[in-house]
Design an enzyme around this catalytic site. Structure first.
Site, PDB file in Angstrom:
ATOM      1  N   ASP A   1      48.892  47.736  22.578  1.00 57.12           N
ATOM      2  CA  ASP A   1      47.941  48.819  22.823  1.00 57.12           C
ATOM      3  C   ASP A   1      47.388  49.365  21.509  1.00 57.12           C
ATOM      4  O   ASP A   1      48.073  49.356  20.492  1.00 57.12           O
ATOM      5  CB  ASP A   1      48.652  49.935  23.604  1.00 57.12           C
ATOM      6  CG  ASP A   1      47.679  50.920  24.218  1.00 57.12           C
ATOM      7  OD1 ASP A   1      46.456  50.643  24.229  1.00 57.12           O
ATOM      8  OD2 ASP A   1      48.125  51.988  24.683  1.00 57.12           O
TER       9      ASP A   1
ATOM     10  N   ARG B   1      41.250  52.071  19.488  1.00 58.93           N
ATOM     11  CA  ARG B   1      41.376  53.185  18.523  1.00 58.93           C
ATOM     12  C   ARG B   1      41.394  52.668  17.090  1.00 58.93           C
ATOM     13  O   ARG B   1      40.842  53.281  16.181  1.00 58.93           O
ATOM     14  CB  ARG B   1      42.655  53.985  18.817  1.00 58.93           C
ATOM     15  CG  ARG B   1      42.453  55.018  19.909  1.00 58.93           C
ATOM     16  CD  ARG B   1      43.766  55.503  20.444  1.00 58.93           C
ATOM     17  NE  ARG B   1      44.366  54.495  21.301  1.00 58.93           N
ATOM     18  CZ  ARG B   1      45.643  54.474  21.649  1.00 58.93           C
ATOM     19  NH1 ARG B   1      46.459  55.398  21.182  1.00 58.93           N
ATOM     20  NH2 ARG B   1      46.106  53.541  22.441  1.00 58.93           N
TER      21      ARG B   1
ATOM     22  N   HIS C   1      39.838  44.044  19.407  1.00 57.37           N
ATOM     23  CA  HIS C   1      40.529  42.981  20.154  1.00 57.37           C
ATOM     24  C   HIS C   1      40.644  41.711  19.303  1.00 57.37           C
ATOM     25  O   HIS C   1      41.673  41.045  19.314  1.00 57.37           O
ATOM     26  CB  HIS C   1      39.792  42.675  21.455  1.00 57.37           C
ATOM     27  CG  HIS C   1      39.777  43.833  22.414  1.00 57.37           C
ATOM     28  ND1 HIS C   1      40.900  44.585  22.687  1.00 57.37           N
ATOM     29  CD2 HIS C   1      38.776  44.389  23.157  1.00 57.37           C
ATOM     30  CE1 HIS C   1      40.594  45.536  23.562  1.00 57.37           C
ATOM     31  NE2 HIS C   1      39.307  45.444  23.854  1.00 57.37           N
TER      32      HIS C   1
ATOM     33  N   GLU D   1      44.227  46.871  36.164  1.00 61.72           N
ATOM     34  CA  GLU D   1      43.363  48.038  35.936  1.00 61.72           C
ATOM     35  C   GLU D   1      42.294  47.766  34.881  1.00 61.72           C
ATOM     36  O   GLU D   1      41.244  48.411  34.878  1.00 61.72           O
ATOM     37  CB  GLU D   1      44.217  49.246  35.514  1.00 61.72           C
ATOM     38  CG  GLU D   1      45.111  49.815  36.610  1.00 61.72           C
ATOM     39  CD  GLU D   1      46.367  49.000  36.900  1.00 61.72           C
ATOM     40  OE1 GLU D   1      46.734  48.153  36.059  1.00 61.72           O
ATOM     41  OE2 GLU D   1      46.952  49.181  37.981  1.00 61.72           O
ATOM     42  N   ASN D   2      42.529  46.804  33.994  1.00 61.54           N
ATOM     43  CA  ASN D   2      41.536  46.489  32.954  1.00 61.54           C
ATOM     44  C   ASN D   2      40.221  45.937  33.532  1.00 61.54           C
ATOM     45  O   ASN D   2      39.194  45.948  32.858  1.00 61.54           O
ATOM     46  CB  ASN D   2      42.086  45.485  31.929  1.00 61.54           C
ATOM     47  CG  ASN D   2      43.090  46.093  30.964  1.00 61.54           C
ATOM     48  OD1 ASN D   2      43.955  45.400  30.432  1.00 61.54           O
ATOM     49  ND2 ASN D   2      43.003  47.403  30.734  1.00 61.54           N
TER      50      ASN D   2
END
Ligand code: FPP
Length: 252
Positions: free
Chosen positions: A26, A30, A43, A73-74
């Site tokens: 994760d 950010r 990424h 959920e992505n």
């Protein structure tokens, strides 16, 4: 060892390695934002950490490494980001097949893979097939994965087998239920790592982490390289795992 200072890898006890390490990668977004770049740049940089952590785990002799690469959920992310992640996955699988072969690593996948674009599925199947001869570490990618999806899916398959008389309700126990999960045959993770300072499990391996040690770090995924991985393993080795027993029972 450099200049007499023992580096973190040398401090790891090879006799007490976790057999399965799971990672929630994760913080790519950010990390990129802090550098004034777009999320996709984050990424791409995250792929380097995937390579380093895979190599680090294989170097130590860890048997299973599971990476949460894309959650159910992505799929709710902007189309553009989803497409970029899928493209990155295909290009990484192509460019890393050689590394997997030279390091004797077998690729596996867990999740609702049928929902992946056909080009991704095709590439995955090719690499899974090619690396199936390897006998070293298993690298397990969680793709279109969520734990609740997996558990409900397992319940459905089990219900069908009960209906068809293949399984008796009275025989259902933890071991039988586990066989219906996508992780069937894979031992439960000994340690779950989550980067980026979030203290959540986010629908990952809920059944399997019942007794896993949880390791949280503020480091964002693109900065999580070999030494950070070794640090996590070192800390794992300094925890006492009791599995519900007392400290005295474990020491005896
Ligand atoms: C989390 O960061 C990361 C992801 C959702 C994707 C992880 C994918 C990769 C590292 C690249 C492809 C993977 C492989 C296996 C080659 P985030 O976007 O949630 O970051 P944020 O929380 O800072 O926004």
């Amino acid at each position: 060892m450099i200049n007499g200072i023992m580096d973190i890898k040398d401090q790891i006890n090879k006799e007490n390695l976790p057999s399965h390490v799971a990672v929630i990668m994760d913080g790519n977004g950010r990390w990129a934002k802090a550098k004034g770049k777009n999320r996709i740049f984050g990424h791409k940089s995250g792929v380097k950490s995937v390579r380093e952590v895979t190599e680090a785990a294989a170097e130590l002799g860890i048997k299973y490494l599971t990476l949460y690469a894309f959650s159910t959920e992505n799929w709710n992310r902007p189309r553009e980001e989803i497409n970029a992640l899928m493209t990155l996955l295909v290009s990484s699988l192509s460019s890393e097949t050689k590394t997997l072969m030279t390091n004797n690593i077998r690729l596996l996948v867990i999740g609702d893979v049928e929902s992946l674009p056909s080009v991704v599925l095709k590439k995955l199947n090719t690499v899974i097939h090619k690396t199936s001869v390897n006998t070293g570490m298993s690298l397990i990618l969680a793709l279109s994965y969520s734990s609740r999806w997996e558990i409900v899916n397992a319940a459905k398959k089990l219900a069908k087998d009960v209906q068809e008389g293949k399984v008796l309700t009275k025989d259902i126990d933890n071991d039988i239920f586990s066989e219906y999960l996508t992780t069937s045959g894979i031992p439960d993770p000994d340690i779950l790592i989550r980067t980026s300072g979030e203290f959540r499990i986010s629908n990952f391996l809920l059944w399997q982490i019942a007794y896993s040690e949880l390791y949280f770090t503020n480091i964002l995924w693109p900065d999580f390289r070999k030494d950070e991985f070794f640090k996590a393993i070192f800390e794992f080795q300094n925890r006492e795992r009791r599995f519900g027993k007392t400290s005295e029972q474990i020491k005896a």
